[in-house]
Design a protein around this motif. Structure first.
Motif, mmCIF file in Angstrom:
data_model
loop_
_atom_site.group_PDB
_atom_site.id
_atom_site.type_symbol
_atom_site.label_atom_id
_atom_site.label_comp_id
_atom_site.label_asym_id
_atom_site.label_seq_id
_atom_site.Cartn_x
_atom_site.Cartn_y
_atom_site.Cartn_z
ATOM 1 N N PHE A 142 2.176 16.569 14.411
ATOM 2 C CA PHE A 142 0.833 16.520 13.847
ATOM 3 C C PHE A 142 0.898 16.020 12.402
ATOM 4 N N SER A 143 1.206 14.750 12.243
ATOM 5 C CA SER A 143 1.288 14.127 10.924
ATOM 6 C C SER A 143 0.439 12.865 10.887
ATOM 7 N N ILE A 144 -0.169 12.617 9.741
ATOM 8 C CA ILE A 144 -1.037 11.453 9.573
ATOM 9 C C ILE A 144 -0.814 10.864 8.183
ATOM 10 N N VAL A 145 -0.756 9.556 8.098
ATOM 11 C CA VAL A 145 -0.689 8.863 6.809
ATOM 12 C C VAL A 145 -2.082 8.343 6.466
ATOM 13 N N VAL A 146 -2.469 8.531 5.218
ATOM 14 C CA VAL A 146 -3.794 8.127 4.757
ATOM 15 C C VAL A 146 -3.660 7.280 3.497
ATOM 16 N N ARG A 191 2.360 12.860 -1.502
ATOM 17 C CA ARG A 191 2.475 11.413 -1.542
ATOM 18 C C ARG A 191 3.606 10.990 -0.607
ATOM 19 N N LEU A 192 3.396 9.952 0.155
ATOM 20 C CA LEU A 192 4.424 9.491 1.083
ATOM 21 C C LEU A 192 5.694 9.098 0.326
ATOM 22 N N LYS A 215 0.806 -1.226 0.000
ATOM 23 C CA LYS A 215 0.000 0.000 0.000
ATOM 24 C C LYS A 215 0.839 1.276 0.000
ATOM 25 N N TYR A 216 2.126 1.135 -0.185
ATOM 26 C CA TYR A 216 3.005 2.295 -0.066
ATOM 27 C C TYR A 216 2.748 3.353 -1.141
ATOM 28 N N LYS A 217 2.592 2.928 -2.378
ATOM 29 C CA LYS A 217 2.428 3.888 -3.471
ATOM 30 C C LYS A 217 1.111 4.655 -3.390
ATOM 31 N N GLN A 218 0.135 4.103 -2.685
ATOM 32 C CA GLN A 218 -1.168 4.771 -2.554
ATOM 33 C C GLN A 218 -1.235 5.695 -1.344
ATOM 34 N N ALA A 219 -0.187 5.699 -0.524
ATOM 35 C CA ALA A 219 -0.232 6.422 0.749
ATOM 36 C C ALA A 219 0.073 7.907 0.593
ATOM 37 N N TRP A 220 -0.625 8.703 1.405
ATOM 38 C CA TRP A 220 -0.413 10.151 1.474
ATOM 39 C C TRP A 220 0.098 10.517 2.866
ATOM 40 N N LEU A 221 0.942 11.536 2.920
ATOM 41 C CA LEU A 221 1.420 12.084 4.191
ATOM 42 C C LEU A 221 0.850 13.488 4.336
ATOM 43 N N ILE A 222 0.088 13.703 5.397
ATOM 44 C CA ILE A 222 -0.502 15.020 5.665
ATOM 45 C C ILE A 222 0.092 15.539 6.966
ATOM 46 N N GLU A 223 0.716 16.681 6.897
ATOM 47 C CA GLU A 223 1.310 17.303 8.081
ATOM 48 C C GLU A 223 0.497 18.534 8.472
#
Length: 242
Positions: free
Chosen positions: A230-234, A218-219, A199-207
């Motif tokens: 305050f970071s979240i991976v989606v 994109r992660l 699932k790595y290529k589909q992951a987003w990093l939101i800070e």
């Protein structure tokens, strides 16, 4: 003498405009305001209400004795934090027993990975406690990506980076849509688990979602990056659509 009520007030993810009307009213009317913060810091919850507090409001800053200085696996971690929450509860309880209402400021939602939960369990059978829900940080994070997090009957899993790499990989592999919180030092471990789960290529990093310094990427494009608190991976679900 009647006792006061303790309000656990969810402030939302970081934008003051995302507070509920009820949260806004309670914060502005409070005469006793308590909040958690790291020692030596102003505190994100306190920063969110800048300019909103009554001029005569008394502030109670509850400063964490440890954050990442001691590993979670060390027995001292729970012992130190337990004592801290007992002391914080006593400070809030003193106000309530004197007949004063107390507003405890909570980032996001008070019942979602929040420190207020530890006060709530100690106070709920002693004095009146009311919880005001707030928009979660993860809601702001997936909204920031510009895409729905779930479709149809997608299964959404919420994980914390503090799990073992093996457990993260297993849980990620079972999920359709995914949120990973508590990153920081755990980000590299989360990367490896996402790769192992495919699932790595589909992951987003939101800070810093919903804050002025918000960042969305994109992660895979953030290799070597150190994620702030305050970071979240989606990872978005791709389920059934009409």
């Amino acid at each position: 003498m009647s006792v006061g009520t303790v309000y656990g007030v969810g402030l939302g993810p970081g934008d003051p405009e995302l507070m509920s009307v009820k949260a806004d009213r309670l914060v502005r009317g409070a005469r006793h305001v308590a909040f958690f913060r790291k020692a030596g810091r102003y505190g994100q919850a306190r920063r969110l209400v800048d300019g909103m507090l009554h001029a005569e409001a008394a502030e109670v800053a509850m400063e964490y004795p440890v954050t990442t200085e001691i590993p979670l696996s060390d027995p001292r971690y729970n012992e130190i934090l337990s004592g801290f929450y007992e002391d914080s509860t006593a400070r809030v309880l003193e106000c309530a027993r004197a007949g004063e209402d107390v507003v405890v400021l909570c980032e996001g939602d008070p019942f979602f990975y929040g420190s207020f939960m530890h006060l709530y369990t100690r106070l709920k059978d002693v004095v009146p406690v009311e919880v005001v829900p707030g928009i979660t940080g993860m809601s702001a994070a997936w909204t920031a990506t510009g895409a729905p997090i779930t479709w149809g009957d997608d299964v959404l899993s919420v994980l914390t980076g503090t799990h073992t790499e093996e457990e993260l990989t297993r849980q990620m592999g079972c999920a359709d849509a995914l949120v990973v919180m508590k990153l920081g030092r755990t980000l590299d471990k989360v990367r490896r688990a996402l790769k192992a789960a495919g699932k790595y290529k589909q992951a987003w990093l939101i800070e810093n979602a919903a804050m002025p310094e918000q960042s969305v990427m994109r992660l895979a494009e953030a290799e070597g990056r150190v994620a702030p608190y305050f970071s979240i991976v989606v990872v978005h679900g791709q389920g059934r659509r009409p």
